[in-house]
Design a protein around this motif. Structure first.
Motif, PDB file in Angstrom:
ATOM      1  N   ASP A   1      -7.065   2.315  -1.020  1.00 22.46           N
ATOM      2  CA  ASP A   1      -5.913   3.080  -1.512  1.00 22.46           C
ATOM      3  C   ASP A   1      -4.664   2.204  -1.594  1.00 22.46           C
ATOM      4  N   ALA A   2      -4.459   1.361  -0.596  1.00 24.71           N
ATOM      5  CA  ALA A   2      -3.289   0.492  -0.610  1.00 24.71           C
ATOM      6  C   ALA A   2      -3.358  -0.507  -1.756  1.00 24.71           C
TER       7      ALA A   2
ATOM      8  N   PHE B   1       1.926   8.498  -6.304  1.00 25.88           N
ATOM      9  CA  PHE B   1       1.588   7.779  -5.075  1.00 25.88           C
ATOM     10  C   PHE B   1       1.181   8.678  -3.914  1.00 25.88           C
TER      11      PHE B   1
ATOM     12  N   GLU C   1      -4.976  -0.103  -4.604  1.00 27.42           N
ATOM     13  CA  GLU C   1      -4.763   0.610  -5.876  1.00 27.42           C
ATOM     14  C   GLU C   1      -3.298   0.982  -6.054  1.00 27.42           C
ATOM     15  N   ALA C   2      -2.629   1.369  -4.965  1.00 23.17           N
ATOM     16  CA  ALA C   2      -1.199   1.686  -5.045  1.00 23.17           C
ATOM     17  C   ALA C   2      -0.385   0.453  -5.425  1.00 23.17           C
TER      18      ALA C   2
ATOM     19  N   LEU D   1       0.490  -4.259  -0.736  1.00 23.36           N
ATOM     20  CA  LEU D   1       1.395  -3.221  -1.233  1.00 23.36           C
ATOM     21  C   LEU D   1       2.821  -3.507  -0.792  1.00 23.36           C
TER      22      LEU D   1
ATOM     23  N   ARG E   1      -1.144  10.727  -3.542  1.00 27.98           N
ATOM     24  CA  ARG E   1      -2.593  10.781  -3.288  1.00 27.98           C
ATOM     25  C   ARG E   1      -3.115   9.488  -2.667  1.00 27.98           C
ATOM     26  N   TYR E   2      -2.351   8.402  -2.764  1.00 23.61           N
ATOM     27  CA  TYR E   2      -2.796   7.129  -2.184  1.00 23.61           C
ATOM     28  C   TYR E   2      -2.208   6.891  -0.792  1.00 23.61           C
ATOM     29  N   LEU E   3      -1.034   7.450  -0.545  1.00 22.34           N
ATOM     30  CA  LEU E   3      -0.316   7.113   0.685  1.00 22.34           C
ATOM     31  C   LEU E   3      -0.321   8.257   1.678  1.00 22.34           C
TER      32      LEU E   3
ATOM     33  N   PRO F   1      -2.573   3.780   5.041  1.00 19.08           N
ATOM     34  CA  PRO F   1      -3.570   4.074   4.012  1.00 19.08           C
ATOM     35  C   PRO F   1      -4.768   3.154   4.149  1.00 19.08           C
ATOM     36  N   SER F   2      -5.873   3.562   3.547  1.00 19.70           N
ATOM     37  CA  SER F   2      -7.059   2.724   3.580  1.00 19.70           C
ATOM     38  C   SER F   2      -6.825   1.473   2.741  1.00 19.70           C
TER      39      SER F   2
END
Length: 326
Positions: free
Chosen positions: A219-220, A206, A222-223, A102, A208-210, A215-216
């Motif tokens: 999630d990172a 973002f 996908e972001a 990311l 919900r991802y960060l 972040p996991s």
């Protein structure tokens, strides 16, 4: 933009391979850090404690790799506090691959344009052949030109397209000082647009991802994929709106000059006024970004009304004085 090297992985010696050991001075030499910095990292918990052997501390490849990780993350803009969180996640078994992917996605080039170089002679020739030290200093301050170490007669040009636009404007008769002033004003307005776009996408995409820190891995990752998809949208939106605005204002401007009687008529359409960046930031911090325009309009209206009342009061006092004298 140069590609950043991947963060160093912790190396583990292969079976049967002799383990490399370092004194703290050797570790400093191989890592590029100072002895004082290494000890500070140990005190902060960023670096594992060395193995104690007699009266000496012994470091290994894991310490060297960790120092390289820290240096790379610092270079990417992380603070020591956030680096500690990332490394703790790493040590707890949560990989850094998604997070660093990311970071690399955001930190990568946001344009396909390639930087170029230009000599001082080529630069002078592009702008009429007359050297202008003040204009060069302005260009360096604005980042249009970047001095190259050890090369006084050559510059790096991060955006050849931006420099070409400046050369065309100058050839059309625009003074270099006016071009620099216009770029400063334009940059402030574009930075405001970029900040609003980031706030908008962070709020609706973002957040919900960060939410985690860090972040996991999933999630990172996908972001990072979303950044790749959304990256061109900001420029496409600005290009479309700029084209629309230029068409509207250029047509209006041309019509006003071709039909002078129209110019005499007052316009009821909103007028756009450029405000200094620090003023906009102060207003936004006071009332919020979404209320800034309303606040400024209300403040201006109140000032107009106040001055109108002052004029009426002054006229009344003046007329009263004349009547009394008579």
């Amino acid at each position: 933009m140069e590609e950043r090297p991947a963060v160093a992985e912790v190396s583990v010696p292969a079976p049967g391979e002799p383990r490399v050991e370092y004194r703290i001075e050797d570790l400093a030499h191989h890592s590029g850090a100072t002895v004082r910095t290494i000890r500070a990292y140990q005190d902060r918990g960023l670096l594992p404690r060395p193995e104690r052997r007699g009266r000496s501390n012994v470091y290994g490849d894991a310490h060297l790799a960790r120092l390289r990780q820290i240096a790379d993350l610092l270079d990417r803009g992380y603070t020591l506090a956030s680096i500690k969180e990332l490394l703790e996640a790493w040590d707890a078994g949560r990989g850094l691959g998604g997070v660093l992917g990311l970071v690399a996605e955001v930190d990568g080039p946001w344009t396909d344009e390639k930087a170029d170089r230009i000599t001082r002679a080529e630069l002078d020739a592009a702008f009429g052949g007359n050297p202008d030290e003040a204009a060069v200093a302005d260009a360096v301050a604005l980042g249009v030109l970047e001095p190259l170490p050890g090369r006084d007669d050559e510059f790096l040009v991060p955006s050849p397209q931006e420099l070409a636009v400046a050369a065309e404007l100058h050839a059309a008769g625009v003074p270099l000082s006016a071009i620099a002033a216009h770029l400063r004003e334009l940059r402030g307005q574009v930075e405001h647009i970029a900040a609003r776009f980031l706030e908008f996408t962070n709020e609706h995409v973002f957040a919900r991802y960060l939410g985690g820190s860090p972040p996991s891995e999933a999630d990172a990752a996908e972001a990072a994929a979303l950044v790749r998809r959304l990256r061109p949208l900001a420029q496409q939106s600005v290009d479309a709106e700029l084209a629309r605005a230029m068409r509207t204002f250029a047509t209006r401007y041309l019509r006003r000059h071709l039909t002078p009687e129209i110019a005499a008529q007052p316009s009821d359409e909103p007028q756009h006024v450029a405000l200094p960046a620090h003023t906009m930031r102060a207003v936004q911090s006071l009332v919020g970004v979404e209320h800034a325009a309303t606040f400024i309009a209300a403040a201006v209206e109140r000032e107009v009304q106040s001055r109108t009342l002052d004029i009426l009061t002054a006229n009344h006092s003046k007329n009263s004085g004349v009547d009394q004298k008579g």
